[in-house]
Write a protein that holds these residues in place. Structure first.
Motif, PDB file in Angstrom:
ATOM      1  N   SER A 104      -5.149  -4.033  -5.304  1.00 35.82           N
ATOM      2  CA  SER A 104      -6.062  -5.425  -5.854  1.00 35.82           C
ATOM      3  C   SER A 104      -5.900  -6.255  -6.870  1.00 35.82           C
ATOM      4  O   SER A 104      -5.780  -7.427  -6.431  1.00 35.82           O
ATOM      5  N   GLU A 105      -5.228  -6.098  -7.919  1.00 34.43           N
ATOM      6  CA  GLU A 105      -4.339  -6.946  -8.610  1.00 34.43           C
ATOM      7  C   GLU A 105      -3.690  -7.576  -8.559  1.00 34.43           C
ATOM      8  O   GLU A 105      -3.101  -8.453  -8.393  1.00 34.43           O
ATOM      9  N   THR A 106      -2.639  -6.500  -7.330  1.00 33.71           N
ATOM     10  CA  THR A 106      -0.990  -7.652  -6.703  1.00 33.71           C
ATOM     11  C   THR A 106      -1.380  -8.355  -5.241  1.00 33.71           C
ATOM     12  O   THR A 106      -1.155  -9.265  -5.321  1.00 33.71           O
ATOM     13  N   ILE A 107      -2.535  -8.768  -5.260  1.00 35.27           N
ATOM     14  CA  ILE A 107      -2.876  -9.124  -3.668  1.00 35.27           C
ATOM     15  C   ILE A 107      -3.816 -10.090  -4.582  1.00 35.27           C
ATOM     16  O   ILE A 107      -3.503 -11.243  -4.400  1.00 35.27           O
ATOM     17  N   GLN A 108      -4.814 -10.083  -5.585  1.00 32.25           N
ATOM     18  CA  GLN A 108      -5.892 -11.433  -5.766  1.00 32.25           C
ATOM     19  C   GLN A 108      -3.662 -12.066  -6.857  1.00 32.25           C
ATOM     20  O   GLN A 108      -4.182 -13.494  -7.133  1.00 32.25           O
ATOM     21  N   THR A 109      -3.227 -11.715  -7.647  1.00 28.20           N
ATOM     22  CA  THR A 109      -1.984 -12.679  -8.076  1.00 28.20           C
ATOM     23  C   THR A 109      -1.627 -13.375  -7.293  1.00 28.20           C
ATOM     24  O   THR A 109      -0.833 -14.061  -7.953  1.00 28.20           O
ATOM     25  N   MET A 110      -1.009 -12.860  -5.923  1.00 31.28           N
ATOM     26  CA  MET A 110      -0.779 -13.340  -4.959  1.00 31.28           C
ATOM     27  C   MET A 110      -1.291 -14.459  -4.617  1.00 31.28           C
ATOM     28  O   MET A 110      -0.832 -15.632  -4.412  1.00 31.28           O
ATOM     29  N   LEU A 111      -2.329 -14.605  -4.266  1.00 32.90           N
ATOM     30  CA  LEU A 111      -3.398 -15.790  -4.186  1.00 32.90           C
ATOM     31  C   LEU A 111      -3.587 -16.502  -5.477  1.00 32.90           C
ATOM     32  O   LEU A 111      -3.520 -17.179  -4.351  1.00 32.90           O
ATOM     33  N   GLU A 112      -3.633 -16.292  -5.991  1.00 32.52           N
ATOM     34  CA  GLU A 112      -4.102 -17.302  -7.046  1.00 32.52           C
ATOM     35  C   GLU A 112      -2.157 -18.066  -7.007  1.00 32.52           C
ATOM     36  O   GLU A 112      -2.620 -19.539  -7.184  1.00 32.52           O
TER      37      GLU A 112
END
Length: 74
Positions: A35-43
């Motif tokens: 979840s944190e990885t995907i959020q960071t990539m989207l940001e």
């Protein structure tokens, strides 16, 4: 992308931080990490798009030759 070997200390820290006792704890940890990885990539993607210039090539119908078409439902 080449695979990179992850230092065992990272795993030891994760096991300690998440207090892993069983497979459900591992599942929860992986869910958090993903979840944190995907959020960071989207940001990062949003920042890249919002700070960059995008060239648009929009065709113009200067001679009024465009005829709209109705597309039937499937």
């Amino acid at each position: 992308m080449a695979k990179k070997k992850i230092d065992n200390e990272i795993f030891k820290t994760l096991i300690k931080d998440y207090n892993i006792k069983d497979t459900n704890d591992i599942k929860d940890m992986l869910k958090d990490l993903l979840s944190e990885t995907i959020q960071t990539m989207l940001e990062a993607e949003i920042e890249e798009v919002s700070t960059g210039n995008i060239d648009l090539d929009i065709p113009r119908d200067r001679n009024a030759e465009f005829e709209p078409q109705i597309i039937p439902k499937k």
